[in-house]
Design a protein around this motif. Structure first.
Motif, short mmCIF file in Angstrom:
data_model
loop_
_atom_site.label_atom_id
_atom_site.label_comp_id
_atom_site.label_asym_id
_atom_site.label_seq_id
_atom_site.Cartn_x
_atom_site.Cartn_y
_atom_site.Cartn_z
N ILE A 180 -101.49 -20.06 21.53
CA ILE A 180 -101.40 -18.64 21.21
C ILE A 180 -100.08 -18.39 20.50
CG2 ILE A 180 -102.78 -18.03 23.22
CD1 ILE A 180 -100.19 -17.00 24.51
N GLY A 181 -99.93 -17.19 19.95
CA GLY A 181 -98.69 -16.89 19.25
C GLY A 181 -98.55 -15.42 18.94
N VAL A 182 -98.72 -15.05 17.66
CA VAL A 182 -98.46 -13.67 17.24
C VAL A 182 -99.41 -12.70 17.95
CG1 VAL A 182 -97.52 -14.32 15.00
CG2 VAL A 182 -99.98 -13.95 15.23
N GLN A 183 -98.88 -11.54 18.27
CA GLN A 183 -99.62 -10.53 19.03
C GLN A 183 -100.87 -10.06 18.32
OE1 GLN A 183 -98.92 -8.68 22.31
NE2 GLN A 183 -101.06 -8.68 21.70
N GLU A 184 -100.77 -9.88 17.00
CA GLU A 184 -101.85 -9.25 16.24
C GLU A 184 -103.16 -10.03 16.28
OE1 GLU A 184 -97.91 -8.16 14.36
OE2 GLU A 184 -98.87 -9.94 15.17
N LEU A 185 -103.07 -11.32 16.58
CA LEU A 185 -104.28 -12.15 16.58
C LEU A 185 -104.65 -12.63 17.98
CD1 LEU A 185 -103.39 -14.03 13.33
CD2 LEU A 185 -105.26 -12.44 13.63
N LYS A 328 -95.82 -9.52 3.94
CA LYS A 328 -96.12 -8.79 5.17
C LYS A 328 -97.50 -9.15 5.69
CE LYS A 328 -93.14 -4.78 4.42
NZ LYS A 328 -93.08 -3.29 4.31
N PHE A 329 -97.61 -9.13 6.99
CA PHE A 329 -98.91 -9.39 7.61
C PHE A 329 -99.84 -8.21 7.37
CE2 PHE A 329 -101.61 -8.74 11.42
CZ PHE A 329 -102.41 -9.86 11.30
N SER A 330 -101.06 -8.48 6.99
CA SER A 330 -102.05 -7.43 6.76
C SER A 330 -102.92 -7.30 7.99
CB SER A 330 -102.92 -7.75 5.54
OG SER A 330 -104.00 -6.83 5.46
N ASN A 331 -103.05 -6.07 8.47
CA ASN A 331 -103.88 -5.81 9.66
C ASN A 331 -105.36 -6.01 9.38
OD1 ASN A 331 -102.95 -5.37 12.15
ND2 ASN A 331 -103.01 -3.15 12.11
N MET A 332 -105.71 -6.23 8.11
CA MET A 332 -107.12 -6.45 7.76
C MET A 332 -107.48 -7.93 7.81
SD MET A 332 -108.10 -3.38 7.29
CE MET A 332 -109.72 -3.66 6.60
N ASP A 333 -106.45 -8.78 7.93
CA ASP A 333 -106.70 -10.23 7.88
C ASP A 333 -107.11 -10.76 9.24
OD1 ASP A 333 -106.04 -10.20 5.24
OD2 ASP A 333 -103.94 -10.75 5.57
N PHE A 334 -108.27 -10.34 9.69
CA PHE A 334 -108.77 -10.80 10.97
C PHE A 334 -110.01 -11.67 10.78
CE2 PHE A 334 -106.31 -7.21 12.42
CZ PHE A 334 -105.79 -7.65 13.62
#
Length: 868
Positions: A180-185, A328-334
């Motif tokens: 695990i790692g970054v919160q967004e994913l 920047k990290f895109s919140n759409m990149d899921f």
């Protein structure tokens, strides 16, 4: 032969006691088997470290950290590889790797707190990923190790990242395997949402461990509270910054089919660490077990490159990778959930609908907008949850009937009045109501439950329900998905303020519905005044607030007199002095030689027809006509008391009645509350207080309705909602000029009656009359009488007094509710009243009357409250 205690127990009590015994046995077994154990393997050792509390090390307590130290090669100083497990397993998760790596590297594998119970590491303050990094650093300090290679698996990857950031000199390289790692994913992407999910997980696991007799089975299969706490107490939000700040070599190994940590997380870690190497495997989360050979080979090659200076570090990463990392990290990149992870997220959605159907549909739409889940899986999960929850309401109503409304949790959400209204509507327009309720949040529980109670046809109900849900669910999810695509673009910029915007929006909506919109109408404004009055005038406050200081004073008196229940001896004629749960009929029977309004007990166990027969026979024998009074035999504060004015009202009351009831003659005239006391040994009693009870009235002007008159009246508006509800059958009648309409027919303050101080009515003649009323009853010294008299003059002369009810030691001196009394005035009156109760109890005790034992008294109070 006398029955044993177990045989005497009946029904739920027997099962409850058996369950408690099993639960205690389970906890005992678990405690015995959780004692410290010797090392499981010859390679396992232990070091003593200090417990981590908060962000610092505490010197108050030490624990042993067990670890495996394995090396099978022949080098004098081989490279050291620290393997951090990911839980819920311990070091055994690396068994397939150790044999392949131990000949070349010295392997240190700690048994960290929280993973497989971490040996005997129970009840520690914190199990977060950051805390585990602190424990790991203490272990390395004890072993005098630094500049080592660290491998983190699963959750252990987060601890490895914290270790590399907080203690950089300890780490030469970092390998993340299925990490695990970054919160967004992680899971739902949001710390707050994930924190809520982990909170539910922790609560569930805690309940399973502490309320289920599992005898250690849950620990054996890896379901333990400390592991659940590691999720709940951890914060992944700093990990992105830690990874960006990391400058040393990094290896990332990840399975393409990982259902727990999506492959997109590994790709994001690879992107933001430009010197990292990413290797993908056709595997799931158990990468180190299913691909042990290739994983061990990749680790050897990477560590060798680091040891020989060939590995890439941040300073010599390619310019292209550096530029990519700076984006920047895109919140759409899921990446959409698939397989097991999709089933898990759908199950969460199903369960969430049991809390709020519409909010869950909106949330599912937002998840679909973010690409976490497809539109149709989100819609289907919502539909399944809605179907199960709402059909469950129907079946609860069908099989439990009206009695369910009187039990938690339904009694918190729906009243019998709501049920009656819904049932009436349903009989007339059932199908239309089923469909309409789907589009009207707040109407579903009473509607579906009512459908079950009145026995609506299952196929008719389910058919119309499915039709409405089939239209509503995809529509709400779809609208949320469409709006979400736009909203999420801005959310990535303002996510730090989102929670405050949400709370502000909720607060504004509450104020809009509760204050702003009502203020636009006269009725709404007057109801706001009513709410304000009830908040600011102590007489309308909860009894818990009113009696909090009095309760403390009663405890003081009990300690002073060395008997907490001494007051129960104040009335030997009544159980526990008449504190709670006493039968009104049993008390009135002792005063039967005095002028008591005619009464009779109606057996609560009898069927409706027998109850009705007893009531009518009582009226015939006493030559009574309507109105009469029906009330509970055990009760207080006017609950369940009703003035019955016709046969239909009597039938409704008796049909719904639970428990024994009293039917009593209705006495016309003025009602008074007289608090009487007598010191044992004295010749004559005294009147402590006298209250004049007035039934509130409104006076017509030939133009305004009763509703308008209630709202306009300065006193009645304080209890406007209650008065409007009790007078709903004629709210829109317009009384003639000067016509008086009584809006309350019970002399109870909690039901709206006005209480006034009446000490000026206390005379020697009235005191003598009260003495004559109490004289035939041996053992009654303290309590309040509810009495009616034709007039105040008759009362002062002690003439034509009729007793309605007699109360014991816990009765109030009701003159405190006069508007002239402040809150502290009332406290003084009540405290003086209780002081008298203890003094009378003390005198009776000296005369041979034993107070109720404390535990017996508390047990009776508990059961009385439970019945009430």
């Amino acid at each position: 032969m006398e029955k044993t205690f177990w045989v005497k127990l009946k029904g739920w009590k027997k099962y409850t006691l058996g369950y408690i015994v099993l639960l205690m046995a389970s906890h005992l077994v678990i405690w015995l088997f959780n004692q410290p154990l010797p090392p499981e393997q010859p390679t396992e050792q232990a070091v003593t470290v200090q417990v981590v509390k908060g962000d610092s090390i505490s010197a108050e307590r030490n624990i042993d950290i067990y670890y495996q130290d394995i090396y099978t090669g022949n080098k004098q100083e081989p490279p050291t590889l620290l393997l951090l497990p990911g839980g819920p397993e311990g070091p055994e998760v690396f068994d397939n790797l150790t044999t392949k790596l131990s000949d070349k590297y010295r392997l240190i594998i700690p048994h960290l707190p929280g993973y497989n119970n971490g040996k005997d590491h129970l009840h520690l303050p914190n199990y977060s990923f950051k805390t585990l990094a602190v424990y790991t650093n203490q272990l390395l300090e004890k072993l005098d190790l630094s500049n080592i290679h660290v491998l983190g698996y699963g959750l252990g990857g987060a601890s490895a990242i914290y270790l590399s950031h907080d203690y950089p000199r300890k780490v030469a390289s970092l390998s993340l395997v299925s990490s695990i790692g970054v919160q967004e994913l992680e899971l739902l992407g949001s710390y707050r949402l994930n924190h809520a999910v982990h909170g539910i997980q922790l609560t569930t696991v805690w309940v399973l461990h502490n309320a289920i007799p599992h005898f250690g089975l849950l620990n054996a299969i890896g379901i333990n509270v400390s592991y659940a706490r590691s999720h709940y107490q951890s914060d992944q939000r700093p990990l992105r910054a830690h990874l960006k700040a990391y400058k040393k070599p990094m290896l990332i190994l990840h399975g393409k089919k990982d259902p727990l940590v999506p492959m997109v997380a590994a790709k994001e870690h690879h992107r933001i660490v430009p010197q990292s190497v990413l290797k993908r495997y056709n595997a799931d989360h158990d990468l180190i077990e299913t691909k042990a050979d290739s994983v061990s080979l990749a680790i050897k090659e990477f560590v060798d490159d680091v040891e020989n200076g060939r590995a890439t570090i941040a300073s010599n990463a390619s310019e292209e990778r550096i530029q990519e990392a700076q984006k920047k990290f895109s919140n759409m990149d899921f990446q959409k959930f698939k397989g097991v992870s999709l089933l898990i997220i759908m199950l969460i959605i199903v369960l969430a609908t049991f809390v709020s159907e519409d909010l869950t549909c909106i949330g599912a739409g937002l998840l679909a907008a973010r690409g976490l889940i497809g539109f149709w899986p989100a819609t289907i999960a919502c539909f399944i949850g809605i179907f199960l929850g709402d059909m469950g309401l129907y079946f609860v109503g069908r099989f439990m009937g009206r009695a369910a409304v009187r039990r938690a949790p339904f009694k918190w959400m729906i009243s019998e009045r709501d049920l009656d209204k819904s049932a009436d509507w349903f009989k007339v327009r059932g199908p239309a109501i089923i469909i309409a309720s789907r589009f009207l949040p707040g109407s579903r529980l009473p509607t579906y439950f009512s459908a079950g109670v009145i026995g609506a046809g299952f196929w008719m109900f389910s058919g119309y329900f499915l039709l409405a849900a089939t239209i509503w669910t995809p529509m709400l999810v779809g609208i949320s998905k469409l709006l979400g695509n736009e909203l999420i673009r801005y959310f990535s910029l303002y996510h730090n303020y989102a929670i405050w915007v949400l709370l502000g929006t909720i607060f504004f909506l509450i104020m809009l519905v509760k204050v702003i919109l009502p203020a636009f109408s006269y009725k709404g404004r007057r109801l706001l005044v009513s709410r304000y009055r009830r908040l600011t005038r102590w007489e309308y406050w909860s009894p818990f607030l009113l009696y909090a200081p009095v309760f403390c004073y009663v405890l003081y008196l009990g300690i002073k007199h060395r008997c907490l229940t001494l007051f129960t001896a104040s009335n030997p004629a009544l159980p526990d002095g008449g504190f709670v749960g006493e039968s009104k009929v049993d008390i009135l029977n002792q005063f039967c030689d005095t002028d008591v309004a005619a009464y009779q007990l109606i057996n609560g166990d009898a069927d409706f027809y027998e109850k009705e027969r007893q009531a009518k026979l009582f009226m015939e024998e006493n030559s009574l006509s309507f109105p009469v009074v029906l009330k509970p035999d055990v009760g207080e504060r006017g609950r369940g008391v009703k003035v019955i004015r016709n046969d239909h009202a009597m039938q409704i009351y008796l049909d719904e009645a639970q428990g024994d009831k009293i039917i009593q003659e209705y006495i016309a005239g003025k009602e008074f509350g007289i608090f009487y006391y007598k010191i044992p040994g004295e010749q004559r009693g005294n009147i402590y207080s006298l209250t004049v009870k007035k039934l509130p009235k409104v006076t017509g002007n030939g133009q305004k309705t009763i509703e308008e008159l209630i709202l306009e009246d300065d006193r009645a508006v304080s209890m406007a909602k209650y008065h409007l509800r009790e007078n709903e059958d004629h709210l829109y009648d317009v009384p003639e000029q000067g016509e008086e309409v009584t809006i309350v027919d019970l002399g109870t303050h909690a039901r709206g009656a006005v209480f006034e101080e009446g000490s000026d009515l206390i005379t020697d003649k009235l005191t003598e009359a009260m003495e004559q009323i109490c004289k035939p009853v041996s053992g009654y010294y303290f309590g309040r009488f509810d009495i009616k008299a034709p007039s105040q003059e008759k009362l002062k002369n002690g003439e034509q007094l009729t007793v309605l009810e007699v109360n014991g030691v816990s009765s109030e001196s009701t003159n405190i509710y006069d508007q002239r009394y402040s809150f502290w005035d009332a406290q003084q009156v009540l405290m003086k009243q209780w002081k008298l109760a203890f003094e009378i109890g003390k005198q009776n005790y000296l005369n041979g009357v034993d107070p109720t034992p404390t535990f017996t008294f508390l047990n009776r109070v508990f059961h009385a409250i439970k019945k009430g």
